[in-house]
Design an enzyme around this catalytic site. Sequence first.
Site, PDB file in Angstrom:
ATOM      1  N   ARG A  66       3.998  -0.391  -4.778  1.00  0.00           N
ATOM      2  CA  ARG A  66       3.726  -0.955  -3.451  1.00  0.00           C
ATOM      3  C   ARG A  66       2.416  -1.732  -3.402  1.00  0.00           C
ATOM      4  NH1 ARG A  66       6.834   1.372   0.511  1.00  0.00           N
ATOM      5  NH2 ARG A  66       5.330   0.744   2.085  1.00  0.00           N
ATOM      6  N   TRP A  87      -2.773  -2.731  -1.625  1.00  0.00           N
ATOM      7  CA  TRP A  87      -2.466  -4.151  -1.785  1.00  0.00           C
ATOM      8  C   TRP A  87      -3.298  -4.828  -0.710  1.00  0.00           C
ATOM      9  CZ3 TRP A  87      -0.665  -8.326   0.974  1.00  0.00           C
ATOM     10  CH2 TRP A  87      -0.198  -9.417   0.220  1.00  0.00           C
ATOM     11  N   GLU A 147       7.554 -14.817 -11.072  1.00  0.00           N
ATOM     12  CA  GLU A 147       7.008 -13.534 -10.618  1.00  0.00           C
ATOM     13  C   GLU A 147       6.342 -12.745 -11.732  1.00  0.00           C
ATOM     14  OE1 GLU A 147       9.531 -11.486  -7.104  1.00  0.00           O
ATOM     15  OE2 GLU A 147      10.699 -11.940  -8.876  1.00  0.00           O
ATOM     16  N   HIS A 168      16.883 -36.790  -7.819  1.00  0.00           N
ATOM     17  CA  HIS A 168      16.048 -37.248  -6.705  1.00  0.00           C
ATOM     18  C   HIS A 168      14.616 -36.742  -6.832  1.00  0.00           C
ATOM     19  CE1 HIS A 168      19.600 -38.868  -4.829  1.00  0.00           C
ATOM     20  NE2 HIS A 168      20.222 -37.735  -5.109  1.00  0.00           N
ATOM     21  N   LYS A 171      12.362 -15.224 -10.776  1.00  0.00           N
ATOM     22  CA  LYS A 171      12.094 -14.094 -11.691  1.00  0.00           C
ATOM     23  C   LYS A 171      11.027 -14.477 -12.709  1.00  0.00           C
ATOM     24  CE  LYS A 171      13.359 -11.386 -10.071  1.00  0.00           C
ATOM     25  NZ  LYS A 171      14.020 -11.430  -8.828  1.00  0.00           N
ATOM     26  N   ASN A 203      -1.581   2.094   5.771  1.00  0.00           N
ATOM     27  CA  ASN A 203      -0.738   1.016   5.258  1.00  0.00           C
ATOM     28  C   ASN A 203      -0.326   0.183   6.461  1.00  0.00           C
ATOM     29  OD1 ASN A 203       1.277  -0.573   4.077  1.00  0.00           O
ATOM     30  ND2 ASN A 203       2.810   1.032   4.234  1.00  0.00           N
ATOM     31  N   GLY A 204      -0.651  -1.107   6.440  1.00  0.00           N
ATOM     32  CA  GLY A 204      -0.310  -1.973   7.575  1.00  0.00           C
ATOM     33  C   GLY A 204      -1.489  -2.854   7.914  1.00  0.00           C
ATOM     34  N   GLU A 232      17.021 -18.070  -8.122  1.00  0.00           N
ATOM     35  CA  GLU A 232      16.674 -16.685  -8.449  1.00  0.00           C
ATOM     36  C   GLU A 232      16.116 -16.587  -9.879  1.00  0.00           C
ATOM     37  OE1 GLU A 232      16.096 -14.103  -6.935  1.00  0.00           O
ATOM     38  OE2 GLU A 232      16.384 -12.445  -8.313  1.00  0.00           O
ATOM     39  N   CYS A 235       0.851  -1.176   0.000  1.00  0.00           N
ATOM     40  CA  CYS A 235       0.000   0.000   0.000  1.00  0.00           C
ATOM     41  C   CYS A 235       0.895   1.237   0.000  1.00  0.00           C
ATOM     42  CB  CYS A 235      -0.931   0.105   1.196  1.00  0.00           C
ATOM     43  SG  CYS A 235      -2.093  -1.237   1.313  1.00  0.00           S
TER      44      CYS A 235
HETATM   45  C1  G6P Z   1       8.915  -8.938  -2.158  1.00  0.00           C
HETATM   46  C2  G6P Z   1       9.484  -8.410  -3.452  1.00  0.00           C
HETATM   47  C3  G6P Z   1      10.777  -9.157  -3.783  1.00  0.00           C
HETATM   48  C4  G6P Z   1      11.767  -9.024  -2.635  1.00  0.00           C
HETATM   49  C5  G6P Z   1      11.151  -9.485  -1.304  1.00  0.00           C
HETATM   50  C6  G6P Z   1      12.032  -9.104  -0.127  1.00  0.00           C
HETATM   51  O1  G6P Z   1       8.502 -10.253  -2.315  1.00  0.00           O
HETATM   52  O2  G6P Z   1       8.547  -8.582  -4.502  1.00  0.00           O
HETATM   53  O3  G6P Z   1      11.346  -8.606  -4.954  1.00  0.00           O
HETATM   54  O4  G6P Z   1      12.893  -9.795  -2.903  1.00  0.00           O
HETATM   55  O5  G6P Z   1       9.886  -8.846  -1.100  1.00  0.00           O
HETATM   56  O6  G6P Z   1      12.071  -7.699  -0.045  1.00  0.00           O
HETATM   57  P1  G6P Z   1      13.228  -6.865   0.611  1.00  0.00           P
HETATM   58  O7  G6P Z   1      12.818  -5.444   0.419  1.00  0.00           O
HETATM   59  O8  G6P Z   1      13.263  -7.263   2.063  1.00  0.00           O
HETATM   60  O9  G6P Z   1      14.481  -7.210  -0.080  1.00  0.00           O
END
Ligand code: G6P
Length: 644
Positions: A27, A73, A524, A540, A521, A99-100, A517, A2
């Site tokens: 956000r 969000w 996501e 395995h 990506k 936000n929270g 990673e 948010c």
């Molecule tokens: C969310 C974001 C990721 C990020 C993760 C940790 O899931 O979409 O891209 O890696 O949070 O965020 P941070 O700000 O703690 O690295």
Amino acid sequence: MCGIVGYIGHREAYPILVKGLYRLEYRGYDSAGIALLNGGVHLYKTHGKVRDLEEKVKDQDISGNTGIAHTRWATHGEPNEQNAHPHFSPSQKLAIIHNGIIENYAALREELTNRGYHFRSETDTEVLIHLIEDILLNEPMISNKVHQQDDPAGARARGVVREADMGMPEDTCQLVEAVRIALTQVVGAYAIVVVSEDHPDVLIAAKKGSPLVIGIGKGEFFIASDASPIVEYTKEVVYLDDEELAIIPRKGRLKLKTIRNQEKTPYVHQLEMQLSAIEKSGFPHFMLKEIFEQPRSIRDSMRGRLHAARGIVSLGGIIDYEQRFVNARRIIIVGCGTSWHAGLVGEYLFEDLARIPVEVEYASEFRYRNPIIYENDLVIAISQSGETADTLAAVELARSKGATIIGICNVVGSSIARATHAGSYTHAGPEIGVASTKAFTAQVTVLSLMALSIASKKGSIPKARLHQLLNELEHIPEKVERVLKTASVIQEISEIFKDVRNFLYLGRGYNFPLALEGALKLKEISYIHAEGYPAAEMKHGPIALIDENMPVVVIATRKGSYEKLLSNIQELKARKAVIIAIITEGDQVMRELADYIVEIPATDEIFVPLVATIPLQLLSYQIAVLRGCNVDQPRNLAKSVTVE
Ligand code: G6P
């Protein structure tokens, strides 16, 4: 999660608020809303994105010099117009953005419902604004004064209305008091801004757990979840601390107090952020811009820290804590998402170079499983945003057990950066694309510098090897630059594989975290199912999935367990897998074995993650674009996860 924006001053608020929402859309972006003060409080909200909100208000009166705005969000209640912020109080004289998460909202809602209140939404936020108005009207200490305002002259004559504490008019004090008292009753995290029809010359903001920044202009104030909506108007900002409440006037000075009623003096920081850093600068997406920024951002992470010619690494932020690294019984690395993957690379680096045992933990698991933490443990918290709720809680837990906490954060002044004993910023510049790219390489760069620095202090690395590695690290930005030139090769591969439903990513040693990673990506932003695996583990389980329809991305650079990896690829080929290999330039053997190849310049095994991650980022980006996905705002995700 948010984004919140507020403005009070002499300009039209709407354009500032909407622009701010666009900047904060990373956000959260499932609904958006705005409240403008002009006579009364006028509320406009919609399910969807900020551009839907703009469409909605286009024939409305959007004038006013004060307002608050929100991009959501969803946590409590599905994304729809009803649940979008701002939320009104019962009288519709107060509105709030938040936000929270208010964790005890159900109990508060029940109590208020029993007393006859009705709620229009399913949100925790609406409960809070109802509570504030309830306190304003019914708390004896406050409501007596409110009722006396019906007869202000009489009240003044009786000495009841006065210029009250902190130089505020009495009625403003009452609103501040109501917000303050309400916040002492909520459990959870919040960054809020409240606007009031009866108090048009003030906004009230507060925070705990979620970030909030106030920009100080000339006769105007800006409020936002981060500095990006503020930077083009002023460089002077105040970061609110947890449980601080700000009284933000149209005229006069910003005032702060804690929710325990202690006055605070605002500490004004100078923003160093440049406007160009938060704009797309001609790129179609922030993600692509950030991928291409990596030669610069890696250089910035090393600037003033790496002195290859002298064989020295100096990380000013942790200099007083280096001996604790040297004496550490073990290192625990905590993080989430991509930051956790960077932590895994850190594990290889610290064990390999500095010979310190390392455990890498998901912050969300670590904090809830009663972990064993010793005073001579050293905890490294990695976070791009510095606001991830689980990582912050893990830091607080480890701190309470006496461990030394080192932060690796990107956002200067963020909550995690402030909660640690010391740390090194990554200096990657603002990262806006939801999928992390340049933050990852910056985190790995800082971890490399830290591990090399500690290894050198400990004497766990021969001098010649240290020099060789420092020299090589200095050249990594040029190598990344060269890999970026392979974008057209990756484009061709992306076109071939854009419609497949599953991908497997494999790597060994330093390249195993990269496999994770790369898969993350792709998931996501393109919504293709992908799994990352250590190449040998494939036997395995995942090998059962292999057939001619399963592309397998193998990070197959020379060095490390190269020979073993060759055998793993043979095993895959025998089962008709289609191999896309990231290989070292000139590797004829891999070139012949793989179906598709992307060549990267040779580098030391320990730095391959910095170079080989680039084609993986480009592959996921290009596939997502070809599939028509919203790369910068993938569904259901948020950049900064400030809830558990
Ligand atoms: C969310 C974001 C990721 C990020 C993760 C940790 O899931 O979409 O891209 O890696 O949070 O965020 P941070 O700000 O703690 O690295």
